[in-house]
Design a protein around this motif. Structure first.
Motif, PDB file in Angstrom:
ATOM      1  N   VAL A   1       0.837  -1.210   0.000  1.00 28.78           N
ATOM      2  CA  VAL A   1       0.000   0.000   0.000  1.00 28.78           C
ATOM      3  C   VAL A   1       0.871   1.259   0.000  1.00 28.78           C
ATOM      4  O   VAL A   1       0.655   2.190  -0.783  1.00 28.78           O
ATOM      5  N   ILE A   2       1.895   1.265   0.862  1.00 32.16           N
ATOM      6  CA  ILE A   2       2.744   2.461   0.933  1.00 32.16           C
ATOM      7  C   ILE A   2       3.532   2.620  -0.358  1.00 32.16           C
ATOM      8  O   ILE A   2       3.732   3.745  -0.845  1.00 32.16           O
ATOM      9  N   GLY A   3       3.944   1.499  -0.946  1.00 33.06           N
ATOM     10  CA  GLY A   3       4.629   1.564  -2.240  1.00 33.06           C
ATOM     11  C   GLY A   3       3.757   2.240  -3.281  1.00 33.06           C
ATOM     12  O   GLY A   3       4.200   3.148  -3.997  1.00 33.06           O
ATOM     13  N   LEU A   4       2.464   1.841  -3.330  1.00 34.89           N
ATOM     14  CA  LEU A   4       1.550   2.455  -4.294  1.00 34.89           C
ATOM     15  C   LEU A   4       1.362   3.940  -3.996  1.00 34.89           C
ATOM     16  O   LEU A   4       1.325   4.778  -4.904  1.00 34.89           O
ATOM     17  N   ALA A   5       1.238   4.272  -2.709  1.00 29.36           N
ATOM     18  CA  ALA A   5       1.022   5.671  -2.329  1.00 29.36           C
ATOM     19  C   ALA A   5       2.212   6.530  -2.747  1.00 29.36           C
ATOM     20  O   ALA A   5       2.042   7.634  -3.263  1.00 29.36           O
ATOM     21  N   ILE A   6       3.427   5.984  -2.544  1.00 32.12           N
ATOM     22  CA  ILE A   6       4.615   6.747  -2.946  1.00 32.12           C
ATOM     23  C   ILE A   6       4.668   6.863  -4.459  1.00 32.12           C
ATOM     24  O   ILE A   6       4.942   7.945  -5.004  1.00 32.12           O
ATOM     25  N   ALA A   7       4.378   5.769  -5.150  1.00 37.38           N
ATOM     26  CA  ALA A   7       4.490   5.762  -6.604  1.00 37.38           C
ATOM     27  C   ALA A   7       3.549   6.780  -7.228  1.00 37.38           C
ATOM     28  O   ALA A   7       3.899   7.485  -8.168  1.00 37.38           O
TER      29      ALA A   7
END
Lengths: 179, 301, 191
Positions: free
Chosen positions: B148-154
């Motif tokens: 989830v955090i990866g997607l948010a950063i991306a």
């Protein structure tokens, strides 16, 4: 197996010996006082290290209890039943707990179901199968189970049931005769 | 704004019905795999109706009463915060900028309430289950948060609507294809969340009778049952928004959530079960490593 | 928390609803019978085939649960010793109303082949109310399914009211139970 019996006979007094239904099964009767010596000898010198069961038989006609110690040897693959008789009016015996620790449970069960007490067994008076049993030990042959069961647990309205069943059977046979 | 409340109610009821129906279909598929006829697909509805009118006479304390409410609230909270249909003013529900953080909180909320209630019920088996459940939660939270955090950063947003907006414009804009390793990590975490079969030791009907709700009956159980169904639907919608590009109409939403549901059902029916420590070990190794591949790729870019 | 807090001191109460609703809920109750996985005697070996692939009781909505709190049906599977009877009464009282009891096998009817045993209860219905008997020694899974069909029919017609009888005649049942169970250590009301 016969060699073993001969060796035993040379040391102990064997009251009676009998071959069982298999070649590797023999039944010996020894005297009550020499049982511990016999079991100890069989365990230490003849590799009968496994006590499979202790069972009890109520010989009410002879006024005796029979205790059978069933032994098994893993090396020789042989069964040996050593039995003794004790007095029915004075059902007491000594425990074999020092030889076979598993005897604790068997002796507890026999104490509960036959009322034979084993001196030296610390847990024998605990409940095993029956809870809060107050009557005569139930596996003794002078204990009337049918009477006890009917008094305690009751019976279905037997008269009604029997007459109904008789009526059903007679109706059925009448019908069958008519055909 | 008043009509929003009406639609929130309708979404909750619809989510419950859909969740119960999915549960029934799952039971039917399992039965067919066993070679049985199985119950009807509406069996869960009947169970719920029966449970509503069973009498109850047990009292175990305040937390015992509150736990089913927490469970239901966690489920309804997740369902109402996640936009079901992208761009629709009604079916976006109560989504707002930053709703991803609140949803992550709500997902833990139900489990914690359940654990407190089960511990309060005084039954040794139901106190045993939350320890397993919370250990397993610690397991799957790690890959889930990485994804989830990866997607948010991306995508540089913490709003679910923003994530959906970033995925519009064709099937290859979906995160499933843009960030496949993050998606795999997230979907493995999803199996753990649904207590699907390799990770089902929390409920474990064979060893600990029925897991946390051992002491619960009748109305309490029906609340938990419906909370679980609504929570399930909410999570399907969330994962659809995160990885499958959201939905622009209701039919698309049904198709995509049903596809996610089928993944769970078919994985559940072919796997045996992990013990708790095995499950945690699994979650902390393979999905984490897989997720970190994309995580590093995002940072390098 | 004290041990007493887990039990109620009140006698159980009967609640009644309007007939139309009861009819609808009876229909739901008949379609969704949860059996507690508790075996008292040899009959419990017939339950696994009944709920697994071969006979598949789940198609009638019959499934098993592991806790008395959620169960609807208690199966007395075969002979019942006094020692087991204590546990059965306790399980039965922990189940939430409406609850039903199925007596399995000849032993529950009149003692069966253990009619003269010192340890088998002959007439189970003196101690807890029984809704449906399945005769046989042992009944096959087909017979148990037939028994369940009978129970469903009774529930739909509203005639499966064993739990109401238990509440009405609680003193009578207690007297019978206390007659054969010495050392009654469980609380008076534990539902």
């Amino acid at each position: 197996m016969e060699d073993l019996i001969k060796r035993l006979e040379s040391i102990f007094k064997i009251v009676e010996k009998k071959r069982g239904k298999r070649d590797n099964l023999w039944i010996l009767e020894v005297e009550k006082d020499s049982l511990h010596a016999v079991l100890s000898y069989l365990k230490d010198n003849e590799s009968f290290r496994h006590l499979a069961l202790i069972s009890c038989v109520d010989w009410i006609e002879n006024n005796k209890f029979q205790l059978s110690y069933i032994l098994w040897s893993y090396q020789k693959r042989q069964n040996l039943i050593v039995k003794i008789f004790i007095d029915r009016d004075k059902p007491e015996f000594k425990t074999v707990l020092n030889l076979f620790p598993q005897a604790e449970i068997y002796e507890r069960e026999i104490r509960e179901l036959y009322g034979v007490t084993f001196e030296g067994n610390p847990t024998q008076f605990e409940d095993f199968v029956l809870e809060d049993w107050e009557e005569m030990p139930p596996m003794r042959r002078d204990f009337d189970t049918l009477k006890y069961s009917q008094e305690k647990y009751g019976d279905r309205d037997s008269e009604v049931l029997k007459t109904n069943i008789r009526k059903i059977i007679s109706d059925y046979t009448d019908e069958w005769r008519r055909k | 704004m008043w009509y929003k409340i009406l639609y929130a109610f309708l979404v909750t009821v619809g989510g419950l019905a859909y969740g119960l129906l999915l549960g029934g279909i799952s039971r039917k598929i399992t039965a067919r795999i066993h070679g049985r006829r199985g119950p009807t697909v509406f069996q869960n509805f009947i169970d719920l109706i029966k449970l509503l009118r069973k009498k109850t006479a047990i009292s175990h304390g305040t937390m015992f009463f509150l736990a089913p409410m927490f469970r239901l609230l966690g489920g309804v909270g997740v369902l109402l915060l996640v936009p079901i249909v992208y761009g629709s003013s009604i079916l976006s529900n109560f989504s707002f900028g930053g709703d991803l953080i609140v949803v992550l909180y709500f997902m833990v909320f139900g489990c914690l309430g359940m654990a407190l209630g089960a511990a309060d019920s005084g039954h040794p088996h139901s106190a045993l289950a939350p320890t397993r459940g919370l250990a397993q939660m610690a397991g799957y939270e790690l890959p889930f948060l990485i994804s989830v955090i990866g997607l948010a950063i991306a995508h540089k947003t913490v709003s679910i609507s923003g994530l959906v907006a970033a995925q519009q414009g064709g099937i290859f804009h979906w995160n499933l294809f843009q960030y496949p390793f993050l998606s795999i990590a997230g979907l493995i975490a999803m199996l753990g969340m649904y207590m699907a079969y390799p990770f089902s030791v929390v409920m474990a009907p064979q060893e600990i009778p029925v897991g946390p709700p051992t002491e619960y009956s009748s109305t309490f159980l029906s609340f938990m049952f419906s909370g679980r169904s609504i929570f399930g639907v909410g999570k399907y919608v969330l994962f659809m928004d995160l990885f499958l590009g959201g939905a622009t109409n209701l039919v698309e939403a049904f198709v995509k959530t049903f596809a996610l549901f089928l993944i769970i059902v078919f994985v559940t029916n072919v796997f045996p079960r992990y013990r708790t420590e095995q499950a945690v070990k699994f979650f902390w190794t393979y999905p984490v490593v897989i997720g970190l591949i994309d995580f590093i790729r995002i940072f390098i870019k | 928390m004290k041990e007493k807090d887990y039990f109620l001191d009140d006698r159980p109460k009967k609640l009644s609803y309007s007939e139309v609703w009861e009819k609808f809920f009876n229909w739901a109750r008949a379609q969704s019978l949860w059996v507690i996985a508790y075996g008292t005697g040899c009959g419990s070996i017939e339950i696994p085939p009944m709920v697994t692939s071969r006979f598949d009781a789940e198609r009638f909505g019959v499934s098993t649960v592991g806790t008395p709190r959620q169960a609807d049906v208690l199966i007395i599977s075969g002979y019942l010793a006094v020692k087991t009877l204590k546990r059965v009464i306790r399980v039965y009282e922990q189940m939430q109303s409406p609850k039903y009891v199925v007596g399995l096998g000849a032993c529950t009817v009149n003692g069966g082949m253990y009619y003269d045993s010192y340890n088998t209860v002959n007439l189970v219905d003196l101690y807890i109310p029984i809704d449906v008997y399945v005769a046989g020694c042992m009944p096959r899974p087909e017979a148990i399914l037939a028994g369940f069909a009978q129970l469903m029919k009774k529930i739909k017609e509203g005639r499966a009211d064993g739990w109401k009888q238990y509440i009405d005649n609680l003193d009578k049942y207690r007297k019978n139970q206390e007659k054969i169970i010495k050392n009654w250590k469980i609380p008076n009301y534990n539902w």
